[in-house]
Structure formats: C-alpha cells, structure tokens
Enzyme design. Structure first.
Site, PDB file in Angstrom:
ATOM      1  N   LYS A 139      10.348  57.027  -5.921  1.00  0.00           N
ATOM      2  CA  LYS A 139      11.796  56.511  -6.468  1.00  0.00           C
ATOM      3  C   LYS A 139      11.841  55.323  -7.348  1.00  0.00           C
ATOM      4  O   LYS A 139      12.333  55.422  -8.482  1.00  0.00           O
ATOM      5  CB  LYS A 139      12.829  56.232  -5.293  1.00  0.00           C
ATOM      6  CG  LYS A 139      12.859  57.439  -4.320  1.00  0.00           C
ATOM      7  CD  LYS A 139      14.024  56.992  -3.295  1.00  0.00           C
ATOM      8  CE  LYS A 139      13.534  56.040  -2.327  1.00  0.00           C
ATOM      9  NZ  LYS A 139      12.313  56.127  -1.464  1.00  0.00           N
ATOM     10  N   ARG A 142      20.638  54.908   3.563  1.00  0.00           N
ATOM     11  CA  ARG A 142      19.627  55.579   4.097  1.00  0.00           C
ATOM     12  C   ARG A 142      19.977  56.172   5.509  1.00  0.00           C
ATOM     13  O   ARG A 142      19.041  56.556   6.167  1.00  0.00           O
ATOM     14  CB  ARG A 142      18.374  54.501   4.482  1.00  0.00           C
ATOM     15  CG  ARG A 142      17.139  54.595   3.608  1.00  0.00           C
ATOM     16  CD  ARG A 142      16.197  53.460   3.798  1.00  0.00           C
ATOM     17  NE  ARG A 142      14.997  53.512   3.730  1.00  0.00           N
ATOM     18  CZ  ARG A 142      14.316  52.801   2.481  1.00  0.00           C
ATOM     19  NH1 ARG A 142      14.968  52.140   1.471  1.00  0.00           N
ATOM     20  NH2 ARG A 142      12.882  52.849   2.760  1.00  0.00           N
ATOM     21  N   ARG A 179      -1.609  51.758  -2.349  1.00  0.00           N
ATOM     22  CA  ARG A 179      -0.762  51.227  -3.062  1.00  0.00           C
ATOM     23  C   ARG A 179      -1.216  49.623  -3.090  1.00  0.00           C
ATOM     24  O   ARG A 179      -1.336  48.985  -1.645  1.00  0.00           O
ATOM     25  CB  ARG A 179       0.615  51.195  -2.977  1.00  0.00           C
ATOM     26  CG  ARG A 179       1.551  50.322  -4.051  1.00  0.00           C
ATOM     27  CD  ARG A 179       2.896  50.905  -3.796  1.00  0.00           C
ATOM     28  NE  ARG A 179       3.614  50.537  -2.695  1.00  0.00           N
ATOM     29  CZ  ARG A 179       5.009  51.005  -2.169  1.00  0.00           C
ATOM     30  NH1 ARG A 179       5.729  51.695  -3.294  1.00  0.00           N
ATOM     31  NH2 ARG A 179       5.535  50.763  -1.203  1.00  0.00           N
ATOM     32  N   ARG A 195       1.280  45.632   0.667  1.00  0.00           N
ATOM     33  CA  ARG A 195       2.658  45.328   1.340  1.00  0.00           C
ATOM     34  C   ARG A 195       2.334  45.498   2.901  1.00  0.00           C
ATOM     35  O   ARG A 195       1.550  46.423   3.326  1.00  0.00           O
ATOM     36  CB  ARG A 195       3.562  45.893   0.868  1.00  0.00           C
ATOM     37  CG  ARG A 195       4.227  45.531  -0.220  1.00  0.00           C
ATOM     38  CD  ARG A 195       5.229  46.347  -0.696  1.00  0.00           C
ATOM     39  NE  ARG A 195       6.152  47.247  -0.091  1.00  0.00           N
ATOM     40  CZ  ARG A 195       7.065  47.914  -0.370  1.00  0.00           C
ATOM     41  NH1 ARG A 195       7.292  48.309  -1.700  1.00  0.00           N
ATOM     42  NH2 ARG A 195       7.785  48.751   0.428  1.00  0.00           N
ATOM     43  N   ARG A 232       7.677  54.396   9.036  1.00  0.00           N
ATOM     44  CA  ARG A 232       8.699  54.533   7.880  1.00  0.00           C
ATOM     45  C   ARG A 232       8.982  55.906   7.823  1.00  0.00           C
ATOM     46  O   ARG A 232      10.337  56.377   7.458  1.00  0.00           O
ATOM     47  CB  ARG A 232       8.041  53.970   6.540  1.00  0.00           C
ATOM     48  CG  ARG A 232       8.009  52.558   6.646  1.00  0.00           C
ATOM     49  CD  ARG A 232       7.229  51.878   5.425  1.00  0.00           C
ATOM     50  NE  ARG A 232       7.928  52.027   4.511  1.00  0.00           N
ATOM     51  CZ  ARG A 232       7.309  51.646   3.032  1.00  0.00           C
ATOM     52  NH1 ARG A 232       6.052  51.559   3.031  1.00  0.00           N
ATOM     53  NH2 ARG A 232       7.997  51.907   1.879  1.00  0.00           N
TER      54      ARG A 232
END
Ligand code: AMP
Length: 232
Positions: free
Chosen positions: A13, A87, A126, A159, A170
């Site tokens: 996104k 969400r 990531r 992160r 998540r």
C-alpha cells in the site's frame, strides 16, 4: 479524489501510494506513518497506541479515529489517499460520518490482494532508515552498502512490528478485523481489486489503469498530474 487503499500489511500500500502521489494531486495519509511520527513526538494519543503497535494489534478505534480525523481535516484541497485507515467496520462508519460533514464520501477503493506467505517474506525482510524513512529489503531491494541507507548512511533497522511473531499477529488482525471492509466497500459499488503479489511496476500499471479511468469520467481532469505534465 478521495480514495482508500485496502490490503494486508505488506501488500504494498505504501509503495503504491508513493506512485499515486507522483501522478495524481492527492495527499498520502498513512495511519501507520502518522502514528510512528506522533510516537517520536511523544504525543499523548500515540503513547497510548504504542503497546498495541509493538505487539501487532490494532490500536483502539477511538484513538485512531481522532488522529485520522485531524489529518483529513488538514488536507486543504480535500484530495487524499488513505493507507491503513480504515481497518475495521466501525472505523469505516466513522470515516463516512467525518466525510459527510465535509465535501463528500470516499469515491474509490483499491484492494491490493496478496497471500500470507508473500506478506511474511516481504515484511520480515524489510529494513528501514530511522533517519529518512527510506525502505529496503534484505533480498529484493538491497542498499548499495550493506546495512546502510543510500541517502544518509544511517544504520538500517528492522521495525519491531516486522519481527515474524508480530507479523503473524498483524496478519491475524487483518483477517479478523480488516478483511470485512472488502465486502463493505463492494456493497457501495466503489471497490476495485487487483493482484498485488506481482512486481511493483505491474501492480502500479493496474492501479493507474483504474485511476486514469476514474479521472477520465470527471470534469476536473487537471487534478491528474500526468495531464498537467502532458506525460504518459
Ligand atoms: P502499518 O504501518 O499501517 O502496518 O501500521 C502499524 C501499526 O499501527 C498497526 O499494526 C497498528 O497497530 C497501528 N495502526 C495503523 N493504522 C491503524 C488503524 N487504522 N487502526 C488501528 N490500528 C492501526
């Protein structure tokens, strides 16, 4: 244009929002980025959100709605693409109420579809620059110097919520709480779905095809940056 980008964490996104804001005159409003910025500033609301974020759970609706309502009100020309918000169904209903009081509701929703294995691979690999926010990947988007940001040389970090166990949480939150939004927007007749497991450029092409079509049907075509530049 008032737009929502839906999709699991890691569906791309944020990346596609970067492409969208490069081509169309809309502001990118990422709830995750706004929360992370506010955490750095140690605002009271973000402090309350911190533990939820670190464990991969959704922040309570009342907190995120207050934060995003303020961000939406600050978009002076009203054109925005929402990334990571809403969400939950309750957040979507709140968003509708917020926009009712302003210029009008959400006009277009893009759903980036991707499977859980791809999400796990993308997110756990990531790495981000803590200084400028640039994003890398240990396999698919490596920096020129290992572990260092190309722009400012800062040491790249993972992160907290990209650790495997948190990504699993998540994903669970996504399937339980966010996925019902697909049907919510489908019923409104404004949903467009696309396969986001492909290469970035291919997904962008599909996104632009939908958005160009949307602009072609409007009078205010000048808000499309591509028209302003006369390119592509
Ligand atoms: P993101 O970068 O969009 O994946 O967001 C990072 C974290 O911020 C999420 O895992 C949630 O804890 C929190 N968050 C972001 N947007 C929302 C939202 N709309 N509702 C609840 N929590 C959110």
């Amino acid at each position: 244009m008032r737009m929502v980008l839906l999709g699991a964490p890691g569906s791309g996104k944020g990346t596609q929002c970067g492409k969208i804001t490069g081509r169309y005159a809309v502001k990118h409003l990422s709830s995750g980025d706004i929360l992370r910025r506010q955490r750095k500033l140690k605002t009271q609301l973000a402090q309350k959100a911190a533990s939820y974020m670190d464990s991969g759970e959704l922040v309570p609706d009342d907190i995120i709605v207050r934060i995003m309502a303020a961000a939406i009100r600050e978009t002076s020309d009203g054109g925005f693409v929402l990334d990571g918000f809403p969400r939950t169904i309750d957040q979507a209903a709140e968003l509708d109420r917020i926009l009712e009081d302003a210029d009008g509701g959400i006009e277009i929703v893009l759903n980036l579809k991707v499977d859980d294995d791809t999400v796990m691979r993308r997110l756990t690999g990531r790495r981000v620059c803590p200084e400028c926010g640039a994003v890398y990947h240990v396999r698919t988007l490596q920096p020129k110097t290992a572990g260092r940001c190309d722009r400012d040389g800062a040491e790249l970090v993972q992160r907290t919520d990209d650790k495997p166990e948190v990504v699993a949480n998540r994903l669970q939150a996504y399937h339980r709480q966010t996925k019902p939004l697909v049907q919510y927007y489908r019923q409104k007749g404004i949903l467009h779905e696309m396969d986001a497991g492909r290469e970035i450029e291919e997904v962008t092409k599909a996104v632009f095809a939908v958005l160009d079509g949307f602009y072609a049907g409007r009078d205010d075509k000048a808000v499309c940056r591509c028209e302003q530049r006369g390119s592509q």
